[in-house]
Design a protein around this motif. Sequence first.
Motif, PDB file in Angstrom:
ATOM      1  N   ASN A 153       1.049  -1.703   0.061  1.00  0.00           N
ATOM      2  CA  ASN A 153       0.084  -0.063  -0.051  1.00  0.00           C
ATOM      3  C   ASN A 153       0.768   1.261   0.312  1.00  0.00           C
ATOM      4  N   THR A 154       0.266   2.651  -0.769  1.00  0.00           N
ATOM      5  CA  THR A 154       1.331   3.595  -0.791  1.00  0.00           C
ATOM      6  C   THR A 154       0.449   4.311  -0.388  1.00  0.00           C
ATOM      7  N   ALA A 155       1.518   5.651  -0.050  1.00  0.00           N
ATOM      8  CA  ALA A 155       1.311   6.326   1.154  1.00  0.00           C
ATOM      9  C   ALA A 155       0.211   7.758   0.630  1.00  0.00           C
ATOM     10  N   HIS A 224      -1.735  -2.562  12.704  1.00  0.00           N
ATOM     11  CA  HIS A 224      -0.089  -2.596  11.532  1.00  0.00           C
ATOM     12  C   HIS A 224      -0.229  -2.357  10.628  1.00  0.00           C
ATOM     13  N   GLY A 225      -1.630  -2.189  10.014  1.00  0.00           N
ATOM     14  CA  GLY A 225      -1.957  -1.819   8.380  1.00  0.00           C
ATOM     15  C   GLY A 225      -1.111  -0.235   8.174  1.00  0.00           C
ATOM     16  N   THR A 226      -0.821   0.318   6.880  1.00  0.00           N
ATOM     17  CA  THR A 226      -0.497   1.285   6.647  1.00  0.00           C
ATOM     18  C   THR A 226      -0.226   1.905   5.306  1.00  0.00           C
ATOM     19  N   GLY A 227       0.677   2.820   5.012  1.00  0.00           N
ATOM     20  CA  GLY A 227       0.852   2.400   3.903  1.00  0.00           C
ATOM     21  C   GLY A 227       2.521   3.624   3.333  1.00  0.00           C
ATOM     22  N   VAL A 228       2.996   3.245   2.480  1.00  0.00           N
ATOM     23  CA  VAL A 228       4.490   3.505   2.424  1.00  0.00           C
ATOM     24  C   VAL A 228       4.334   4.273   1.622  1.00  0.00           C
ATOM     25  N   TRP A 229       5.895   5.314   1.501  1.00  0.00           N
ATOM     26  CA  TRP A 229       6.581   5.560   0.463  1.00  0.00           C
ATOM     27  C   TRP A 229       8.129   5.385  -0.064  1.00  0.00           C
ATOM     28  N   GLY A 285      -2.704   8.905  -8.425  1.00  0.00           N
ATOM     29  CA  GLY A 285      -3.051   8.475  -7.600  1.00  0.00           C
ATOM     30  C   GLY A 285      -3.073   6.866  -7.417  1.00  0.00           C
ATOM     31  N   ARG A 286      -2.124   6.440  -6.851  1.00  0.00           N
ATOM     32  CA  ARG A 286      -2.457   5.088  -6.708  1.00  0.00           C
ATOM     33  C   ARG A 286      -2.112   4.824  -5.396  1.00  0.00           C
ATOM     34  N   PHE A 287      -2.890   3.597  -5.475  1.00  0.00           N
ATOM     35  CA  PHE A 287      -3.094   3.171  -3.455  1.00  0.00           C
ATOM     36  C   PHE A 287      -2.662   1.818  -3.673  1.00  0.00           C
ATOM     37  N   PHE A 288      -2.089   1.383  -4.347  1.00  0.00           N
ATOM     38  CA  PHE A 288      -1.122   0.146  -4.660  1.00  0.00           C
ATOM     39  C   PHE A 288       0.034   0.251  -5.413  1.00  0.00           C
ATOM     40  N   ARG A 289       1.152   0.027  -4.808  1.00  0.00           N
ATOM     41  CA  ARG A 289       2.634  -0.039  -5.156  1.00  0.00           C
ATOM     42  C   ARG A 289       2.602  -1.385  -5.644  1.00  0.00           C
ATOM     43  N   LYS A 290       3.286  -1.904  -7.217  1.00  0.00           N
ATOM     44  CA  LYS A 290       3.995  -3.439  -7.266  1.00  0.00           C
ATOM     45  C   LYS A 290       5.611  -3.187  -8.230  1.00  0.00           C
ATOM     46  N   ASP A 291       6.488  -3.218  -6.910  1.00  0.00           N
ATOM     47  CA  ASP A 291       7.732  -2.664  -7.223  1.00  0.00           C
ATOM     48  C   ASP A 291       8.477  -4.345  -7.497  1.00  0.00           C
ATOM     49  N   LEU A 292       9.224  -3.928  -7.987  1.00  0.00           N
ATOM     50  CA  LEU A 292      10.362  -4.876  -8.823  1.00  0.00           C
ATOM     51  C   LEU A 292      12.144  -4.431  -7.602  1.00  0.00           C
TER      52      LEU A 292
END
Length: 457
Positions: A153-155, A224-229, A285-292
């Motif tokens: 999840n994204t901040a 513990h749910g949160t959003g991060v950069w 407007g991202r709520f979720f990131r899918k990063d490599l």
Amino acid sequence: MSDWSAGYPTDSVYVDAIQPAISPWRWHQSLAFAGRDAPDPGKPFRFLELGCGSATTLIALAAAYPWAEFTGYDFMPECVMQANALIAETGLTNVEVREGSFAEMALVTPAEKYDFACTHGVWTWVPEAFRRDIVAVMGRWMAPGAVFYVGYNTAAGWAASEPIRKIFAEAPKGPPGNPYGPAREAVSHWLTLMGDANPGVRAHWATMADRDDHFLAHELGNPHGTGVWMEEVAAPLADAKMTYGGPAVLAENMDGPFLDEPRLEMLRQAVADGWGEAARDMLHGRFFRKDLFHRGAPFLGASEMVARMRALEVVPWDLEIRLTTHLGIYRRLKHHLQDDLVAALHARAAEGATLGDCADMLGDNPAQTFQIAMLAFASGKLLDRRPADQIAAAEDGCDRFNMAMLRRLQRGETAPGLVSPVIGSPIQVQEEAHRAALAEGEPGPELARRLGVLGVA
């Protein structure tokens, strides 16, 4: 809630889902487009999933890559039991799911290291200590050049919706059959009182309000749910010698199709000033990131990147029937290719073509035509095919997995999706009508044709 869970909601097993973004074949393309090499998914490799839950995605991948070895870990015994039941049903022999915590994994070094790893829906749902354990596992378990997918999840997206989390944390629990009833009512009442204010929060709640309690327990009821950069993920992973490589979804390497010119100008300035990824999250407007992330993956030159993209075999595709092969693209495109141009690309691809062949038929300007072909590919107008030998090797395992999913549908149970031997990726079947048609064995000509393109018998 027991001590071993460290507050994680173990009394509610997380929703059984399948993730199209988790695909070594697609990761190879995304990293190449971002200028990095990755382990070749057409050769033997080892794949690790941390916090695999019931492991539906992992088992689907094992079906699509029979030449590879897949291992999943989860600390919830119920999930491990569910995963092993599906493995037994499919008869796949190249996948195993084990019970174990990240802390236990961090204490050992495997006899053979892994080339790919993933963790989806874990990083921003667990305590800080668990994240440190994940970093330790990456440092000890992953081979040089390895690739690690993190879905989180994204901040930027979650910041305005934090009051919803607060309500779920503070509202009293309801009766056993409706534990989040009071929280649901409180959120709805608050939004009603706010009127037209906070439209983004209202829209976000609309995507969650009807989800079941298993989903809400993890997404909103988790302490513990949160959003991060992105930088908050990249910084600790640096201790495992891992570096951000780019998004797992190739289209998210391309900002032009999704942003208007004023937003693109802001993004260009943010990139120049060193905060490009944070700006991307805000502007998209991202709520979720899918990063490599990668562990020393070699650089690719521009010419090698272009050559790899041009060599991809493609077939005509579009997103009107919602078999999710390109996550969320149809909702977010701001700039579309003209219909006549798409028709010409489809006609060329139908003849048997590479992405380079499609680009070449568009004109004499190589840079411009390559960009157009890439836009068509990334936006789902062209579908990538794996080499014929890989497709053939995967067909039996994919048929076994897909039959297991169809049996679930026939029993009236949840079946999160299918797997394609053609694209080497899981597929979400989103439409209830499609799931019902598959359960009845009557998919209709158009759905059957689309499934046929994907190699789903």
